[in-house]
Design a protein around this motif. Sequence first.
Motif, PDB file in Angstrom:
ATOM      1  N   GLU A 167      -1.668  13.254  -6.230  1.00  0.00           N
ATOM      2  CA  GLU A 167      -2.311  14.281  -7.039  1.00  0.00           C
ATOM      3  C   GLU A 167      -3.217  14.137  -8.234  1.00  0.00           C
ATOM      4  N   ARG A 168      -2.754  13.030  -8.903  1.00  0.00           N
ATOM      5  CA  ARG A 168      -3.475  12.868 -10.172  1.00  0.00           C
ATOM      6  C   ARG A 168      -4.298  11.615  -9.943  1.00  0.00           C
ATOM      7  N   GLY A 169      -4.558  11.377  -8.663  1.00  0.00           N
ATOM      8  CA  GLY A 169      -5.615  10.380  -8.166  1.00  0.00           C
ATOM      9  C   GLY A 169      -5.143   8.764  -8.454  1.00  0.00           C
ATOM     10  N   PHE A 170      -3.894   8.772  -8.491  1.00  0.00           N
ATOM     11  CA  PHE A 170      -3.241   7.212  -8.341  1.00  0.00           C
ATOM     12  C   PHE A 170      -2.827   6.982  -6.872  1.00  0.00           C
ATOM     13  N   SER A 171      -2.921   5.615  -6.779  1.00  0.00           N
ATOM     14  CA  SER A 171      -2.656   4.812  -5.690  1.00  0.00           C
ATOM     15  C   SER A 171      -1.081   4.338  -6.064  1.00  0.00           C
ATOM     16  N   SER A 172      -0.306   4.055  -4.905  1.00  0.00           N
ATOM     17  CA  SER A 172       1.197   3.772  -5.060  1.00  0.00           C
ATOM     18  C   SER A 172       1.351   2.447  -4.450  1.00  0.00           C
ATOM     19  N   LEU A 173       1.783   1.270  -5.292  1.00  0.00           N
ATOM     20  CA  LEU A 173       2.031   0.114  -4.610  1.00  0.00           C
ATOM     21  C   LEU A 173       3.649   0.050  -4.984  1.00  0.00           C
ATOM     22  N   ILE A 174       4.303  -0.319  -3.709  1.00  0.00           N
ATOM     23  CA  ILE A 174       5.664  -0.371  -3.801  1.00  0.00           C
ATOM     24  C   ILE A 174       6.208  -1.666  -3.395  1.00  0.00           C
ATOM     25  N   GLU A 175       7.488  -1.883  -4.091  1.00  0.00           N
ATOM     26  CA  GLU A 175       8.331  -3.272  -4.042  1.00  0.00           C
ATOM     27  C   GLU A 175       9.781  -2.861  -4.124  1.00  0.00           C
ATOM     28  N   VAL A 176      10.430  -3.409  -3.159  1.00  0.00           N
ATOM     29  CA  VAL A 176      11.910  -3.337  -3.522  1.00  0.00           C
ATOM     30  C   VAL A 176      12.261  -4.396  -4.339  1.00  0.00           C
ATOM     31  N   LEU A 177      13.035  -4.173  -5.260  1.00  0.00           N
ATOM     32  CA  LEU A 177      13.513  -4.979  -6.383  1.00  0.00           C
ATOM     33  C   LEU A 177      14.931  -5.676  -5.924  1.00  0.00           C
TER      34      LEU A 177
ATOM     35  N   ARG B  92      12.978   4.096   7.488  1.00  0.00           N
ATOM     36  CA  ARG B  92      13.561   3.056   7.750  1.00  0.00           C
ATOM     37  C   ARG B  92      12.544   2.100   8.288  1.00  0.00           C
ATOM     38  N   LYS B  93      11.420   2.409   9.100  1.00  0.00           N
ATOM     39  CA  LYS B  93      10.357   1.719   9.260  1.00  0.00           C
ATOM     40  C   LYS B  93       9.685   1.279   8.271  1.00  0.00           C
ATOM     41  N   LEU B  94       9.191   2.109   7.268  1.00  0.00           N
ATOM     42  CA  LEU B  94       8.633   1.648   6.060  1.00  0.00           C
ATOM     43  C   LEU B  94       9.501   0.664   5.489  1.00  0.00           C
ATOM     44  N   ALA B  95      10.604   0.868   5.196  1.00  0.00           N
ATOM     45  CA  ALA B  95      11.391  -0.265   4.401  1.00  0.00           C
ATOM     46  C   ALA B  95      11.445  -1.600   4.986  1.00  0.00           C
ATOM     47  N   ARG B  96      11.484  -1.594   6.387  1.00  0.00           N
ATOM     48  CA  ARG B  96      11.438  -2.737   7.135  1.00  0.00           C
ATOM     49  C   ARG B  96      10.017  -3.313   6.988  1.00  0.00           C
ATOM     50  N   LEU B  97       9.181  -2.525   7.268  1.00  0.00           N
ATOM     51  CA  LEU B  97       7.570  -3.047   7.199  1.00  0.00           C
ATOM     52  C   LEU B  97       7.422  -3.620   5.763  1.00  0.00           C
ATOM     53  N   GLN B  98       7.792  -2.894   4.796  1.00  0.00           N
ATOM     54  CA  GLN B  98       7.459  -3.445   3.365  1.00  0.00           C
ATOM     55  C   GLN B  98       8.313  -5.074   3.218  1.00  0.00           C
ATOM     56  N   GLN B  99       9.617  -4.928   3.746  1.00  0.00           N
ATOM     57  CA  GLN B  99      10.286  -6.270   3.611  1.00  0.00           C
ATOM     58  C   GLN B  99       9.288  -7.240   4.433  1.00  0.00           C
ATOM     59  N   LYS B 100       9.173  -7.128   5.824  1.00  0.00           N
ATOM     60  CA  LYS B 100       8.646  -8.138   6.349  1.00  0.00           C
ATOM     61  C   LYS B 100       7.064  -8.502   5.723  1.00  0.00           C
ATOM     62  N   LEU B 101       6.280  -7.571   5.322  1.00  0.00           N
ATOM     63  CA  LEU B 101       5.084  -7.914   4.599  1.00  0.00           C
ATOM     64  C   LEU B 101       5.411  -8.701   3.406  1.00  0.00           C
ATOM     65  N   LYS B 102       6.361  -8.293   2.672  1.00  0.00           N
ATOM     66  CA  LYS B 102       6.399  -9.068   1.600  1.00  0.00           C
ATOM     67  C   LYS B 102       7.006 -10.461   1.818  1.00  0.00           C
ATOM     68  N   GLU B 103       7.693 -10.726   3.168  1.00  0.00           N
ATOM     69  CA  GLU B 103       8.036 -12.099   3.249  1.00  0.00           C
ATOM     70  C   GLU B 103       6.864 -12.928   3.555  1.00  0.00           C
ATOM     71  N   ARG B 104       5.758 -12.208   4.110  1.00  0.00           N
ATOM     72  CA  ARG B 104       4.449 -12.895   4.443  1.00  0.00           C
ATOM     73  C   ARG B 104       3.522 -13.083   3.451  1.00  0.00           C
ATOM     74  N   GLY B 105       3.740 -12.588   2.192  1.00  0.00           N
ATOM     75  CA  GLY B 105       3.100 -12.506   1.056  1.00  0.00           C
ATOM     76  C   GLY B 105       2.136 -11.346   0.829  1.00  0.00           C
ATOM     77  N   PHE B 106       2.291 -10.424   1.532  1.00  0.00           N
ATOM     78  CA  PHE B 106       1.613  -8.867   1.561  1.00  0.00           C
ATOM     79  C   PHE B 106       2.160  -8.028   0.713  1.00  0.00           C
ATOM     80  N   SER B 107       1.391  -7.344  -0.240  1.00  0.00           N
ATOM     81  CA  SER B 107       1.926  -6.146  -0.861  1.00  0.00           C
ATOM     82  C   SER B 107       1.373  -4.833  -0.063  1.00  0.00           C
ATOM     83  N   SER B 108       2.157  -4.075  -0.544  1.00  0.00           N
ATOM     84  CA  SER B 108       2.188  -2.754   0.367  1.00  0.00           C
ATOM     85  C   SER B 108       1.540  -1.368  -0.312  1.00  0.00           C
TER      86      SER B 108
END
Lengths: 357, 357
Positions: free
Chosen positions: B105-115, A94-110
């Motif tokens: 494990e395969r050496g890739f980083s993960s960029l995550i966004e909620v659609l 839940r923290k991750l989800a909120r964090l990702q959302q808030k960062l996205k709102e500010r224009g940051f990728s996670s």
Amino acid sequence: MSTPPSSFSSSQRKPATRIRSTAEFAKYVGLARTTVSRVLNDQPGLKEATVTKVKQAMEETGFTPNAYALHLKGKKTATVGICMENLLTPPAVRKLARLQQKLKERGFSSLIEVLTPGTSKEVCRHFLSLRVDAIVFVGHFIEEEIAARVNEFNSQSTPHVVIDQLGIPGANSVALDRVKGMKIVIEHLIALGHTRFGLLGLSGSTRSIIDRLSGIESALTEHGLSKSESILTHDSKFIRKNDFDYGRALASAFSCAKNPPTAYVALNDEIAIGALHGFQDAGFKVPSDISIVGFNNQDICLMPKPVLTSVDQGIEETVDAAVNLLLDQIDRPSIKPRTKMIEPILIERGSCARRKK
Amino acid sequence: MSTPPSSFSSSQRKPATRIRSTAEFAKYVGLARTTVSRVLNDQPGLKEATVTKVKQAMEETGFTPNAYALHLKGKKTATVGICMENLLTPPAVRKLARLQQKLKERGFSSLIEVLTPGTSKEVCRHFLSLRVDAIVFVGHFIEEEIAARVNEFNSQSTPHVVIDQLGIPGANSVALDRVKGMKIVIEHLIALGHTRFGLLGLSGSTRSIIDRLSGIESALTEHGLSKSESILTHDSKFIRKNDFDYGRALASAFSCAKNPPTAYVALNDEIAIGALHGFQDAGFKVPSDISIVGFNNQDICLMPKPVLTSVDQGIEETVDAAVNLLLDQIDRPSIKPRTKMIEPILIERGSCARRKK
DNA sequence: TCTTGACCAAGACAGGTGTCCCAAGAAAAT
DNA sequence: ATTTTCTTGGGACACCTGTCTTGGTCAAGA
């Protein structure tokens, strides 16, 4: 999914291979690279027709300027590295989800990585090689390890925030006031007439546990109860797993002993619910015979019968505060490290009642 | 925390500001930029002392070469963009966790966004501007939207995989065989003597629901049962929320009706558990009066009493297959799109029993 | 027809890195 | 002391983009 009107017959003209640079793209459009660049950056002095031509071609080809080259020209990466303790417990997620959302709102990728012990250095190096604008830790880690990272961040003035872990010198941190969290639980139970308490999974020497035990002690002494007489635990009898089955096993241990406590405080909701089932199986009625309080106020609090009283972490408040700390650091690189404590809230449900007799 | 032995007095000499380039770093070390670069890339013909000197300085300063500049020199970004439907449901998060782990494990980083609906284009553009090596979708999205993205990926030969959503033409996809999933549930209940079934939350016109209904129908006809007589639903009486309370409401609706079915099949575990509570509150005994089957086999299946029979999604198998599909595409850009179906497994627990009488 | 703009093409540079090349210096061998 | 071998220094180029400059084309106005 209709394609916008286009002077190109879109399905035919699609390039076989991906366009990788503005040079290639300019060749495709039939303009000079500089002209295309001017369109991409909204510069004035361009004919309307030229602009639309380029924009149409972008639609068709899906071309995007290389963010990596842009960064070399001084553009911020607008990327934040997030170090998670795990991705399996609901509060962490839940923290991750909120964090990702808030960062996205500010224009940051996670950028997200799960940290196993000993990997923090490598992971942070990787984040820094990707020139992230900030780094976030979520969860409990080895104190020395995180302290070392924070040290590095401070000497390089890398914005950062540590969520949920206190006691890191020089760190920007946000965490629940666990001392108070336990205090309000015990006070609630004392108000219901309970005087003897069973602790479920609340043992160990991590900062988090120590804080919580100190909250319990503080509540007890304020009400004239002695720690040694009021507190019981059977944690050491089982391998500590902090899950449902562990709670169930602890409950059975308490049930077998004579004169068990009437109120129980658990490390988390999973253990609390396991214990609830354990006590019910042993013939106790919840909450009339026994009161139980969980911690974290997860969704699963609604699953058992009766529904579980629990302590809410204020996850939204926590994460929002963390994001604010980050942005402050990005705006003012010289700002001093700060710590923000979050107030816990007791959510009363059906698993607690006044002590019988 | 101990700093490795160093010829510099580490705490003093730390640079006040972050070192941003090999040029600055080389100046700090006192060597030429090319020499430092040779060390960083393990080139031969260097004196032992020089190598250790540089490596020590790296330890001290935390310097890392700019990944963005490296990419300009042709290096892969080793980054994968992950589009999540949400980060709140446990199955989605378990997939993310597994995916992140396997990619790492395969050496890739993960960029995550909620659609959110309508944002897929923008998000994918962003991923592509970051030159990700592949894009992954996890969850159910608007079919046309994802189809459009997949179309773009194929015309640019961008490696991709769609997890959990079937029916996207030209897509590389991995998904649970939901037809079979429902079929084994109904067959299990038929084997226990049940002939009339209540459906909980299994209505709608998404591909996922249609598949599941067709699995139910297939099992019924194979055993000579007619759909119209064997199937009951009250879904339309409530606002569909797919959560615990929704299941509870549905159960009360079934309880009030006369001659309710003896077996119930739910959209997910939350609804199933809600219904379980609802039936128990209405005076039914589970499983002796009523059998219930959930879907997804989440941890919460262990929370109610009795514990819930459910269908396991094979999340690990799903994600591993997805990662393999990705790697195949990265290795061989010309490979044709493939679809992999995952076999569901019925996990029998305590919520189902032989029909009474 | 000539001038004036408006617009675009084309070249150059910076930014950080790896690599190739050649020269310079130092150390080792003769 | 001289030659050979090792090691390092420094310049140049490519990668992709944004921006600045200069020069060129074309149409409109004088």
